[in-house]
Write a protein that holds these residues in place. Structure first.
Motif, PDB file in Angstrom:
ATOM      1  N   MET A  17      -9.428  32.387  11.455  1.00 53.31           N
ATOM      2  CA  MET A  17     -10.776  32.224  11.946  1.00 53.31           C
ATOM      3  C   MET A  17     -10.711  31.376  13.209  1.00 53.31           C
ATOM      4  SD  MET A  17     -12.854  31.707   8.354  1.00 53.31           S
ATOM      5  CE  MET A  17     -14.450  32.243   8.927  1.00 53.31           C
ATOM      6  N   LYS A  18     -11.248  31.922  14.299  1.00 51.44           N
ATOM      7  CA  LYS A  18     -11.226  31.231  15.587  1.00 51.44           C
ATOM      8  C   LYS A  18     -12.511  30.444  15.803  1.00 51.44           C
ATOM      9  CE  LYS A  18      -8.652  34.771  18.149  1.00 51.44           C
ATOM     10  NZ  LYS A  18      -8.742  35.652  19.329  1.00 51.44           N
ATOM     11  N   SER A  19     -12.337  29.267  16.385  1.00 54.05           N
ATOM     12  CA  SER A  19     -13.471  28.444  16.769  1.00 54.05           C
ATOM     13  C   SER A  19     -13.121  27.728  18.066  1.00 54.05           C
ATOM     14  CB  SER A  19     -13.767  27.407  15.686  1.00 54.05           C
ATOM     15  OG  SER A  19     -14.833  26.580  16.075  1.00 54.05           O
ATOM     16  N   GLU A  20     -14.097  27.602  18.920  1.00 50.84           N
ATOM     17  CA  GLU A  20     -13.894  26.798  20.118  1.00 50.84           C
ATOM     18  C   GLU A  20     -14.009  25.334  19.710  1.00 50.84           C
ATOM     19  OE1 GLU A  20     -16.483  28.155  23.233  1.00 50.84           O
ATOM     20  OE2 GLU A  20     -15.735  30.212  23.047  1.00 50.84           O
ATOM     21  N   PRO A  21     -13.042  24.491  20.111  1.00 51.57           N
ATOM     22  CA  PRO A  21     -13.065  23.095  19.662  1.00 51.57           C
ATOM     23  C   PRO A  21     -14.351  22.349  20.010  1.00 51.57           C
ATOM     24  CG  PRO A  21     -11.032  23.577  20.854  1.00 51.57           C
ATOM     25  CD  PRO A  21     -11.893  24.799  20.931  1.00 51.57           C
ATOM     26  N   GLU A  22     -15.011  22.733  21.116  1.00 49.58           N
ATOM     27  CA  GLU A  22     -16.269  22.066  21.476  1.00 49.58           C
ATOM     28  C   GLU A  22     -17.382  22.400  20.487  1.00 49.58           C
ATOM     29  OE1 GLU A  22     -14.586  24.068  23.810  1.00 49.58           O
ATOM     30  OE2 GLU A  22     -13.525  22.337  24.574  1.00 49.58           O
ATOM     31  N   GLU A  23     -17.248  23.547  19.824  1.00 55.61           N
ATOM     32  CA  GLU A  23     -18.272  23.950  18.865  1.00 55.61           C
ATOM     33  C   GLU A  23     -17.973  23.407  17.470  1.00 55.61           C
ATOM     34  OE1 GLU A  23     -20.928  27.690  17.625  1.00 55.61           O
ATOM     35  OE2 GLU A  23     -20.222  27.350  19.637  1.00 55.61           O
ATOM     36  N   CYS A  24     -16.749  23.624  16.998  1.00 55.55           N
ATOM     37  CA  CYS A  24     -16.308  23.088  15.706  1.00 55.55           C
ATOM     38  C   CYS A  24     -14.791  23.031  15.721  1.00 55.55           C
ATOM     39  CB  CYS A  24     -16.804  23.951  14.548  1.00 55.55           C
ATOM     40  SG  CYS A  24     -16.317  23.266  12.933  1.00 55.55           S
ATOM     41  N   SER A  25     -14.255  21.841  15.863  1.00 59.34           N
ATOM     42  CA  SER A  25     -12.804  21.661  15.869  1.00 59.34           C
ATOM     43  C   SER A  25     -12.306  21.407  14.453  1.00 59.34           C
ATOM     44  CB  SER A  25     -12.425  20.485  16.768  1.00 59.34           C
ATOM     45  OG  SER A  25     -12.826  19.268  16.160  1.00 59.34           O
ATOM     46  N   ILE A  26     -11.003  21.461  14.283  1.00 61.05           N
ATOM     47  CA  ILE A  26     -10.427  21.120  12.981  1.00 61.05           C
ATOM     48  C   ILE A  26     -10.779  19.676  12.622  1.00 61.05           C
ATOM     49  CG2 ILE A  26      -8.158  20.526  13.944  1.00 61.05           C
ATOM     50  CD1 ILE A  26      -8.773  22.166  10.496  1.00 61.05           C
ATOM     51  N   ASP A  27     -10.812  18.795  13.612  1.00 59.10           N
ATOM     52  CA  ASP A  27     -11.197  17.405  13.343  1.00 59.10           C
ATOM     53  C   ASP A  27     -12.652  17.313  12.890  1.00 59.10           C
ATOM     54  OD1 ASP A  27      -8.670  16.315  13.977  1.00 59.10           O
ATOM     55  OD2 ASP A  27      -9.174  16.324  16.107  1.00 59.10           O
ATOM     56  N   ASP A  28     -13.536  18.111  13.516  1.00 56.00           N
ATOM     57  CA  ASP A  28     -14.941  18.148  13.092  1.00 56.00           C
ATOM     58  C   ASP A  28     -15.042  18.598  11.639  1.00 56.00           C
ATOM     59  OD1 ASP A  28     -15.774  17.449  15.690  1.00 56.00           O
ATOM     60  OD2 ASP A  28     -16.112  19.551  16.261  1.00 56.00           O
ATOM     61  N   ALA A  29     -14.306  19.660  11.318  1.00 54.15           N
ATOM     62  CA  ALA A  29     -14.355  20.192   9.951  1.00 54.15           C
ATOM     63  C   ALA A  29     -13.821  19.166   8.953  1.00 54.15           C
ATOM     64  CB  ALA A  29     -13.572  21.496   9.864  1.00 54.15           C
ATOM     65  N   LEU A  30     -12.714  18.520   9.279  1.00 55.11           N
ATOM     66  CA  LEU A  30     -12.141  17.524   8.367  1.00 55.11           C
ATOM     67  C   LEU A  30     -13.059  16.324   8.161  1.00 55.11           C
ATOM     68  CD1 LEU A  30      -8.434  17.663   9.514  1.00 55.11           C
ATOM     69  CD2 LEU A  30      -9.275  18.181   7.197  1.00 55.11           C
ATOM     70  N   SER A  31     -13.868  16.000   9.170  1.00 55.86           N
ATOM     71  CA  SER A  31     -14.755  14.838   9.044  1.00 55.86           C
ATOM     72  C   SER A  31     -16.137  15.197   8.488  1.00 55.86           C
ATOM     73  CB  SER A  31     -14.902  14.120  10.389  1.00 55.86           C
ATOM     74  OG  SER A  31     -15.563  14.937  11.319  1.00 55.86           O
ATOM     75  N   ALA A  32     -16.411  16.470   8.288  1.00 56.44           N
ATOM     76  CA  ALA A  32     -17.693  16.893   7.714  1.00 56.44           C
ATOM     77  C   ALA A  32     -17.742  16.522   6.230  1.00 56.44           C
ATOM     78  CB  ALA A  32     -17.860  18.410   7.875  1.00 56.44           C
ATOM     79  N   PRO A  33     -18.941  16.370   5.669  1.00 53.05           N
ATOM     80  CA  PRO A  33     -19.040  16.082   4.230  1.00 53.05           C
ATOM     81  C   PRO A  33     -18.278  17.127   3.415  1.00 53.05           C
ATOM     82  CG  PRO A  33     -21.186  15.858   5.281  1.00 53.05           C
ATOM     83  CD  PRO A  33     -20.250  16.449   6.308  1.00 53.05           C
ATOM     84  N   GLY A  34     -17.381  16.665   2.578  1.00 50.70           N
ATOM     85  CA  GLY A  34     -16.563  17.585   1.785  1.00 50.70           C
ATOM     86  C   GLY A  34     -15.583  18.381   2.619  1.00 50.70           C
ATOM     87  N   ALA A  35     -15.401  17.987   3.881  1.00 50.47           N
ATOM     88  CA  ALA A  35     -14.534  18.707   4.834  1.00 50.47           C
ATOM     89  C   ALA A  35     -14.946  20.181   4.928  1.00 50.47           C
ATOM     90  CB  ALA A  35     -13.054  18.565   4.464  1.00 50.47           C
ATOM     91  N   THR A  36     -16.253  20.422   4.765  1.00 50.15           N
ATOM     92  CA  THR A  36     -16.761  21.800   4.695  1.00 50.15           C
ATOM     93  C   THR A  36     -17.815  22.029   5.772  1.00 50.15           C
ATOM     94  OG1 THR A  36     -16.317  21.829   2.320  1.00 50.15           O
ATOM     95  CG2 THR A  36     -17.848  23.486   3.160  1.00 50.15           C
ATOM     96  N   VAL A  37     -17.671  23.157   6.469  1.00 51.93           N
ATOM     97  CA  VAL A  37     -18.614  23.525   7.525  1.00 51.93           C
ATOM     98  C   VAL A  37     -19.068  24.967   7.330  1.00 51.93           C
ATOM     99  CG1 VAL A  37     -17.723  21.914   9.257  1.00 51.93           C
ATOM    100  CG2 VAL A  37     -16.714  24.189   9.080  1.00 51.93           C
ATOM    101  N   PRO A  38     -20.332  25.256   7.665  1.00 51.53           N
ATOM    102  CA  PRO A  38     -20.781  26.649   7.655  1.00 51.53           C
ATOM    103  C   PRO A  38     -20.235  27.351   8.899  1.00 51.53           C
ATOM    104  CG  PRO A  38     -22.563  25.219   8.354  1.00 51.53           C
ATOM    105  CD  PRO A  38     -21.401  24.328   8.011  1.00 51.53           C
ATOM    106  N   TRP A  39     -19.680  28.538   8.732  1.00 50.71           N
ATOM    107  CA  TRP A  39     -19.093  29.290   9.846  1.00 50.71           C
ATOM    108  C   TRP A  39     -20.185  30.148  10.471  1.00 50.71           C
ATOM    109  CZ3 TRP A  39     -14.340  27.689  10.979  1.00 50.71           C
ATOM    110  CH2 TRP A  39     -13.703  28.309  12.049  1.00 50.71           C
ATOM    111  N   THR A  40     -20.955  29.540  11.360  1.00 57.64           N
ATOM    112  CA  THR A  40     -22.100  30.205  11.974  1.00 57.64           C
ATOM    113  C   THR A  40     -21.688  30.923  13.255  1.00 57.64           C
ATOM    114  OG1 THR A  40     -22.669  28.242  13.244  1.00 57.64           O
ATOM    115  CG2 THR A  40     -23.722  28.483  11.084  1.00 57.64           C
TER     116      THR A  40
END
Length: 155
Positions: A1-24
């Motif tokens: 799954m590709k994401s632009e780091p400015e939109e959602c980086s691996i660091d963003d995902a790891l720091s999200a509650p539960g390390a979980t992000v919606p893939w919008t």
């Protein structure tokens, strides 16, 4: 799954509650169909940064939910707004992705060095999809690559 780091980086995902992000924001029917029809809760995900100085695999994640309507398609303020998507039968879906760990960057050049990855969809000429399937042998090869340090540059 590709994401632009400015939109959602691996660091963003790891720091999200539960390390979980919606893939919008998935706005390609083929990518949506891969997500809808081919991904199940618990499946592994290669988290890939694109449109950045060093594109490549940057983390391991897992599918954390089934698909549901992506609310950004209904939000006129969103860059992913789709005025033609009906609320009763939405065109666009999302699922939740739970980041598990950050990895070293494994770029396209390194992926292309492995014969077992020659048919990997993300490596095919002209591929622009943000979501592509990974075959079990490809997954195993990449996990093995992540256990090894990056090769020294040639030249």
């Amino acid at each position: 799954m590709k994401s632009e780091p400015e939109e959602c980086s691996i660091d963003d995902a790891l720091s999200a509650p539960g390390a979980t992000v919606p893939w919008t924001g998935v706005r390609n029917y083929q990518a949506r169909n891969f997500m809808r029809d081919g991904m199940q809760v618990g499946d592994g995900v290669l988290f890939y940064h694109s449109s950045c100085p060093e594109p490549g695999i940057v983390g391991i994640a897992r599918v954390a939910s089934g698909t549901r309507a992506d609310p950004t398609q209904f939000d006129p303020a969103s860059p992913y707004y789709d005025p033609k998507s009906p609320a009763d039968t939405p065109r666009w879906l999302l699922l939740d992705v739970q980041a598990q760990r950050k990895t070293r960057v494994v770029g396209l050049a390194e992926l292309r060095e492995h014969a077992d990855l020659a048919q990997m969809r993300v490596l095919q000429r002209g591929n622009r999809l943000s979501i592509t399937p990974v075959e079990p042998v490809e997954w195993s090869v990449i996990l093995g690559m992540l256990e090894q340090p990056a090769a020294a540059p040639r030249g």
